[in-house]
Design a protein around this motif. Structure first.
Motif, PDB file in Angstrom:
ATOM      1  N   ALA A 230       0.729  -1.360  -0.061  1.00 50.47           N
ATOM      2  CA  ALA A 230       0.076  -0.074   0.195  1.00 50.47           C
ATOM      3  C   ALA A 230       0.783   1.325  -0.002  1.00 50.47           C
ATOM      4  CB  ALA A 230      -1.114  -0.017   1.224  1.00 50.47           C
TER       5      ALA A 230
ATOM      6  N   ARG B  46       2.447   1.959  -3.365  1.00 52.17           N
ATOM      7  CA  ARG B  46       1.554   2.528  -4.427  1.00 52.17           C
ATOM      8  C   ARG B  46       1.240   3.940  -4.160  1.00 52.17           C
ATOM      9  NH1 ARG B  46      -1.946  -2.596  -3.011  1.00 52.17           N
ATOM     10  NH2 ARG B  46      -0.856  -4.316  -4.408  1.00 52.17           N
ATOM     11  N   ARG B  47       1.311   4.304  -3.221  1.00 52.10           N
ATOM     12  CA  ARG B  47       0.914   5.797  -2.589  1.00 52.10           C
ATOM     13  C   ARG B  47       1.973   6.469  -3.371  1.00 52.10           C
ATOM     14  NH1 ARG B  47      -0.754   4.628   3.493  1.00 52.10           N
ATOM     15  NH2 ARG B  47      -2.250   3.296   3.224  1.00 52.10           N
TER      16      ARG B  47
ATOM     17  N   VAL C 262      -5.059  10.482  -2.709  1.00 55.97           N
ATOM     18  CA  VAL C 262      -4.005  10.234  -2.163  1.00 55.97           C
ATOM     19  C   VAL C 262      -3.067  11.047  -1.079  1.00 55.97           C
ATOM     20  CG1 VAL C 262      -1.529   9.421  -2.925  1.00 55.97           C
ATOM     21  CG2 VAL C 262      -3.462   8.781  -4.500  1.00 55.97           C
TER      22      VAL C 262
ATOM     23  N   LEU D  80      -4.586  10.130   1.931  1.00 51.44           N
ATOM     24  CA  LEU D  80      -4.074   8.924   2.466  1.00 51.44           C
ATOM     25  C   LEU D  80      -2.643   9.071   3.065  1.00 51.44           C
ATOM     26  CD1 LEU D  80      -4.753   6.331  -0.302  1.00 51.44           C
ATOM     27  CD2 LEU D  80      -5.722   5.969   1.935  1.00 51.44           C
TER      28      LEU D  80
END
Lengths: 220, 378
Positions: free
Chosen positions: B72, B75-76, B100, B103
């Motif tokens: 995860a 991916r950010r 994003v 996030l």
């Protein structure tokens, strides 16, 4: 009509009972159905098992459930918990499939995009999959709520039927007005709750209305 | 830099989607993965951010093995643009773009400010901020998709057939916009498409995959057109590759000939064709031999314009072939007429450039101009 006016406080307390007995199970059932539906949607083979087992629960006759639950739960036969548990079971039965279907209908591209942006599976579920499923889940909740409101009346057999007690009492004492008032109140309550849920749904999903308006504009 | 070393992906059913892939994606450039369906291009892309885990080999991003990082979190730090945008239908455009940054723990105000900034970057009007994705056209949605991928300013951008679902005209606009953005941002972009024309237009380098997950050729687009590695690449690159290859050859040194020009109200040319220009020497159209004075209704629309400063041999040839007089109009960067160009000059120029380096196109990676044949006279 006179009977209704003379017994207004009795009716009000039955109505309150009815609302509690019917709607608390819907909330409990929903809270249980969401993770079960999620599980069903995730597990390929498990899906059929979970959804069908849940569906099977709904086939248990309500009267039998009211009578057997005290045995299983160890509660007294006249404990209102029995009604709450029984109706929660029915709500779960109705909603597990709805939740699983709603989650399955979330566009895979949206789920992929969420994953690719770095959502953890749990966060993705809470932030994307669940909110996108709200319109479908809410449709299921409306059915569950109305069904629960009607099923509560069966509980009058064991003394916790809410407005349903107006049926048994009215029959036993031959008061037609009481029976009719009970039926009318149950129907009105069901309509009001259904309308409120519809309203809540609209408030929760402003995006769904615009999407539908756009879709209609496109086909018009 | 993204490096694939001996990367293989074998799915549980035994299908080999990617077979022993060795490839280096250069930093700050656009690398396109192209090939027919089932060639493993999307699988290769998706292994970079671990949407699909490789079964063998290693992939590193900026020198770090991707498997050593939390998926995860990895991916950010990598922008992702998916086909049909894949926007969140329940969130406004602004909040979609802010995803994003939120996030990553930015506060809401910061994230939204950044999102508003990006709407401007990708050419979305500010009043769209509060709308929902369903209210936008496909092209606008894809702009939001690009903005969302850029929000946290990741060095790497993965684009999975992003423009496949929009109509050809919008697609072309989005492609031009991407090239413009890339000119400003200089991201490391991996772009997947099944459209060879898109690959050639966008790619600094193009990786052609063949069915079974094998890399058939990895080269600059000019080389792909002039020297395909084998029959598969040759047939995949398609028709007219010789002509399309001219787009990668600079027209430097092409001789620009004379061109008779007249203005509205001047006497008609007594012989052949003349180009009608406005007060700034910008072309309006052509007139043929005639009597009296030049008037607006007598104008014949012209063909494409050839920008002598930045054009390719393809733009020059197209200008000549599309002009009613047979002479192409050469203009400067401001669109003012410089002179004319003939098809035979272009062919001679091509022969010269062959002689000069023996391998046409080897020195030029991307099309010399993105607007060849876009501007028309009249």
């Amino acid at each position: 009509m006179n009977w209704v006016l003379e017994n207004i406080s009795f009716i009000a307390s039955l109505l309150t009972d009815h609302i509690v007995f019917s709607l608390v199970p819907v909330v409990i059932g929903l809270v249980i159905a969401v993770p079960l539906g999620w599980l069903a949607n995730r597990a390929g083979f498990g899906r059929a098992v979970v959804v069908n087992l849940a569906g099977l629960l709904y086939t248990i006759p309500s009267l039998a459930l009211f009578v057997f639950l005290p045995v299983i739960l160890g509660t007294g036969i006249l404990d209102p918990i029995n009604v709450i548990v029984a109706l929660s079971v029915y709500t779960v039965a109705l909603l597990v499939r709805t939740v699983a279907d709603a989650l399955e209908a979330v566009p895979p591209l949206v789920v992929d995009a969420a994953t690719a942006m770095g959502f953890t599976p749990f966060r993705r579920f809470v932030a994307a999959e669940l909110p996108i499923s709200v319109p479908v889940i809410l449709a299921g909740v409306r059915v569950a709520a109305v069904s629960s409101i009607s099923l509560v009346t069966v509980g009058s057999v064991i003394g916790f039927g809410g407005l349903g007690q107006m049926f048994t009492d009215g029959f036993q004492r031959s008061i037609t007005a009481e029976v009719v008032a009970g039926i009318v109140l149950v129907v009105v309550l069901a309509l009001v709750v259904d309308g409120l849920l519809l309203l809540i749904g609209r408030m929760l999903t402003p995006w769904d209305r615009t999407a539908r308006a756009v879709a209609q504009g496109a086909t018009a | 830099m993204i490096e694939f070393r001996g990367v293989t992906k074998r799915f549980p059913d035994g299908t080999v989607a990617v077979d022993d892939l060795d490839l280096v994606v250069d930093s700050g450039r656009i690398t396109v993965f192209v090939g027919p369906s089932g060639c493993g291009k999307t699988t290769s892309l998706r292994m970079i951010n671990r949407m699909i885990e490789p079964s063998g080999g290693t992939i590193s991003v900026e020198g770090k093995d991707i498997m050593s990082r939390d998926a995860a979190e990895l991916r950010r730090g990598i922008g992702y643009v998916i086909q049909q945008a894949g926007l969140f239908p329940h969130r406004t455009i602004l909040d979609n773009i802010a995803t994003v940054p939120l996030l990553l723990g930015w506060n809401k105000k910061q994230a939204r400010e950044r999102a508003a900034e990006l709407m401007d970057t990708v050419g979305l009007a500010p009043e769209m901020a509060k709308r929902y994705p369903a209210q936008l056209s496909g092209g606008q949605q894809q702009r939001v998709g690009v903005a969302r991928a850029l929000a946290a300013d990741p060095p790497v951008l993965l684009m999975d057939e992003p423009f496949s679902a929009v109509d050809p005209i919008v697609r072309e606009t989005l492609q031009d916009e991407l090239l413009r953005l890339q000119g400003e941002l200089g991201k490391t972009i991996v772009f997947v498409t099944h459209d060879i024309d898109e690959a050639i237009k966008l790619g600094d380098k193009v990786a052609v995959f063949r069915t079974g997950g094998k890399l058939a050729q990895y080269d600059e687009p000019g080389v792909l057109l002039s020297r395909p590695a084998d029959d598969f690449v040759d047939s995949f690159v398609g028709r007219d590759r010789g002509y399309r290859g001219l787009g990668f050859l600079s027209s430097d040194g092409l001789p620009i000939g004379d061109l008779p020009v007249v203005a509205i109200g001047d006497r008609m040319p007594t012989d052949g064709w003349a180009l009608v220009v406005d007060g700034e020497r910008r072309p309006l159209g052509w007139v043929a031999r005639g009597t009296g004075t030049v008037y607006e209704d007598a104008l014949v629309p012209g063909g494409s314009l050839y920008d002598a400063g930045a054009g390719s041999l393809r733009a020059a040839l197209d200008a000549a072939l599309s002009s009613p007089s047979g002479r192409g109009v050469a203009v400067d960067g401001d669109g003012r007429v410089l002179g004319s160009i003939g098809a035979d000059d272009v062919l001679r120029g091509l022969a010269d450039s062959r002689e000069a380096d023996g391998a046409p196109g080897a020195d030029v990676g991307r099309p010399v101009t993105d607007t060849d044949a876009a501007d028309r006279v009249g």
